[in-house]
Design a protein around this motif. Sequence first.
Motif, mmCIF file in Angstrom:
data_model
loop_
_atom_site.group_PDB
_atom_site.id
_atom_site.type_symbol
_atom_site.label_atom_id
_atom_site.label_comp_id
_atom_site.label_asym_id
_atom_site.label_seq_id
_atom_site.Cartn_x
_atom_site.Cartn_y
_atom_site.Cartn_z
ATOM 1 N N VAL B 10 -15.544 23.767 -56.166
ATOM 2 C CA VAL B 10 -14.204 24.012 -55.506
ATOM 3 C C VAL B 10 -13.719 22.798 -54.759
ATOM 4 N N LEU B 11 -14.723 22.285 -53.931
ATOM 5 C CA LEU B 11 -14.250 21.070 -52.912
ATOM 6 C C LEU B 11 -13.749 19.967 -53.957
ATOM 7 N N ILE B 12 -14.385 19.792 -55.117
ATOM 8 C CA ILE B 12 -13.940 18.317 -56.012
ATOM 9 C C ILE B 12 -12.529 18.900 -56.350
ATOM 10 N N LYS B 13 -12.253 20.100 -56.808
ATOM 11 C CA LYS B 13 -10.949 20.493 -57.126
ATOM 12 C C LYS B 13 -9.888 20.362 -56.146
ATOM 13 N N GLN B 14 -10.364 20.717 -54.924
ATOM 14 C CA GLN B 14 -9.525 20.642 -53.755
ATOM 15 C C GLN B 14 -9.142 19.244 -53.451
ATOM 16 N N ALA B 15 -10.286 18.204 -53.549
ATOM 17 C CA ALA B 15 -10.137 17.027 -53.332
ATOM 18 C C ALA B 15 -9.299 16.271 -54.452
ATOM 19 N N LYS B 16 -9.410 16.735 -55.552
ATOM 20 C CA LYS B 16 -8.624 16.374 -56.677
ATOM 21 C C LYS B 16 -6.857 16.598 -56.432
ATOM 22 N N ASP B 17 -6.739 17.509 -55.783
ATOM 23 C CA ASP B 17 -5.405 18.038 -55.329
ATOM 24 C C ASP B 17 -5.002 17.504 -53.966
ATOM 25 N N GLY B 18 -5.722 16.638 -53.594
ATOM 26 C CA GLY B 18 -5.329 15.777 -52.194
ATOM 27 C C GLY B 18 -5.870 16.193 -50.980
ATOM 28 N N ASP B 19 -6.867 17.195 -51.022
ATOM 29 C CA ASP B 19 -7.302 17.491 -49.720
ATOM 30 C C ASP B 19 -8.154 16.821 -49.203
ATOM 31 N N ASP B 21 -9.920 16.752 -46.511
ATOM 32 C CA ASP B 21 -11.008 17.520 -45.885
ATOM 33 C C ASP B 21 -12.176 17.849 -46.818
ATOM 34 N N ALA B 22 -11.471 18.128 -47.794
ATOM 35 C CA ALA B 22 -12.665 18.516 -49.121
ATOM 36 C C ALA B 22 -13.391 17.398 -49.461
ATOM 37 N N PHE B 23 -12.616 16.046 -49.605
ATOM 38 C CA PHE B 23 -13.378 14.850 -49.747
ATOM 39 C C PHE B 23 -14.549 14.703 -48.790
ATOM 40 N N GLY B 24 -13.876 14.771 -47.557
ATOM 41 C CA GLY B 24 -15.128 14.564 -46.489
ATOM 42 C C GLY B 24 -16.187 15.444 -46.518
ATOM 43 N N LYS B 25 -15.875 16.725 -47.088
ATOM 44 C CA LYS B 25 -17.291 17.668 -47.197
ATOM 45 C C LYS B 25 -17.995 17.278 -48.552
ATOM 46 N N LEU B 26 -17.446 16.714 -49.495
ATOM 47 C CA LEU B 26 -18.186 16.002 -50.451
ATOM 48 C C LEU B 26 -18.983 14.914 -50.203
ATOM 49 N N TYR B 27 -18.542 14.207 -49.180
ATOM 50 C CA TYR B 27 -19.103 13.163 -48.608
ATOM 51 C C TYR B 27 -20.197 13.588 -47.818
ATOM 52 N N LYS B 28 -20.194 14.398 -47.080
ATOM 53 C CA LYS B 28 -21.367 14.883 -46.222
ATOM 54 C C LYS B 28 -22.473 15.572 -47.161
ATOM 55 N N LEU B 29 -22.068 16.212 -48.163
ATOM 56 C CA LEU B 29 -22.712 16.799 -49.191
ATOM 57 C C LEU B 29 -23.804 16.007 -50.094
ATOM 58 N N TYR B 30 -22.837 14.524 -50.543
ATOM 59 C CA TYR B 30 -23.571 13.826 -51.373
ATOM 60 C C TYR B 30 -23.998 12.320 -50.892
ATOM 61 N N PHE B 31 -23.406 11.952 -49.563
ATOM 62 C CA PHE B 31 -23.681 10.665 -49.181
ATOM 63 C C PHE B 31 -25.230 10.355 -49.065
ATOM 64 N N VAL B 32 -25.900 11.058 -48.411
ATOM 65 C CA VAL B 32 -27.400 10.943 -48.159
ATOM 66 C C VAL B 32 -28.127 10.706 -49.566
ATOM 67 N N PRO B 33 -27.899 11.687 -50.349
ATOM 68 C CA PRO B 33 -28.649 11.632 -51.713
ATOM 69 C C PRO B 33 -28.441 10.509 -52.397
ATOM 70 N N VAL B 34 -27.019 9.933 -52.450
ATOM 71 C CA VAL B 34 -26.471 8.762 -53.344
ATOM 72 C C VAL B 34 -27.178 7.667 -52.618
ATOM 73 N N PHE B 35 -27.329 7.494 -51.021
ATOM 74 C CA PHE B 35 -27.799 6.527 -50.353
ATOM 75 C C PHE B 35 -29.107 6.316 -50.763
ATOM 76 N N ARG B 36 -30.132 7.491 -50.734
ATOM 77 C CA ARG B 36 -31.419 7.637 -50.792
ATOM 78 C C ARG B 36 -31.916 7.196 -52.439
ATOM 79 N N TYR B 37 -31.093 7.523 -53.237
ATOM 80 C CA TYR B 37 -31.347 7.024 -54.705
ATOM 81 C C TYR B 37 -31.041 5.460 -54.844
ATOM 82 N N ALA B 38 -29.843 5.117 -54.328
ATOM 83 C CA ALA B 38 -29.601 3.836 -54.300
ATOM 84 C C ALA B 38 -30.780 2.923 -53.650
#
Lengths: 136, 185
Positions: B10-19, B21-38
């Motif tokens: 849902v968040l990525i769909k909202q972010a796609k529509d220019g939201d 806040d939704a992009f910010g929530k995706l950041y909070k969800l995925y930034f740490v896993p992406v950072f750890r992987y990297a």
Amino acid sequence: MNKDESKIIRLLQGLALSLTPPKSSLEKLLANIDSEDVTKEPWIRYIYSMNWKFAAPLILAVLALGGFFAYKSFPTSVTQLAPSAENFQIPQEVTAQNSDSVLTQTDQEINQNMNQLDQDLKDVDAVQQEEDVNSI
Amino acid sequence: MGSDSIDPKVLIKQAKDGDKDAFGKLYKLYFVPVFRYAYLRVSDKEEAENIAQEVFLKVYKSIENYNDQGKDPLAYFFTITRNQVIDFYRKKKPISLDQNLPVLENLETSFGNPETFVDQNEKARVLNMAIQSLNDIQREVVILKFINGFENNQVAEILGKSEEAIRQIQHRALKVLKQKLEGLL
């Protein structure tokens, strides 16, 4: 899963907890996004915000209508612009037979003009010399 | 436009529509896993942060073209992350074998003597080295499954493999880690 594997997994989970990104990451990202955000341009934002499901057919319809009228008016305007065959004459000065004379005439004119210019300059010099002599 | 959902789809769909806040929530969800992987792929905190930043910038810029196809957005984020890591190694100057040798020597001595694990940092360093000793696919499975805590089906989607294949890779990876970490267990 045996005891050793469970212990390895716990160690890995412990390692994960120690891997935290700096807190400034979000601010950095937002700064990067702001500096690259082309969508801040109002006209790009307007295009993005358009409802293309409705806009695209409308634009296509206008283009099709314009094309149709252009096609309809094209043959008439060409007929109007083109001279009729019997009235059409090739201008004399550009026919192949007299093209040399056109060129020669032009050269002669240039030579005449140059001679005239030389003469004028000589006259001006003569007048100047006369004035210089009188002033002495 | 507000985004109350925490469902990534849902968040990525909202972010796609220019939201935003939704992009910010995706950041909070995925930034740490992406950072750890990297981080566990490049072994450098600063580079890992840069890669994670680049991943989110790329997602932000290309989100208009995102086509979910019913998949977890996690796979989308990690496909970009994996490509960023590949880019990182492509651009990086090659390290000579001599430069790697001291690390290998340390690895051997650390595993042989449990007494040398004086603090958590040392433990983390040895664990990190053990992870680096895995082959590429084993390392990816370990990072995604045990470091980031993703489910087998999510790991399978990210790596484009079946869940059964992930289970087998995980089993082999744990076997290798058990050998390498004998001193820690």
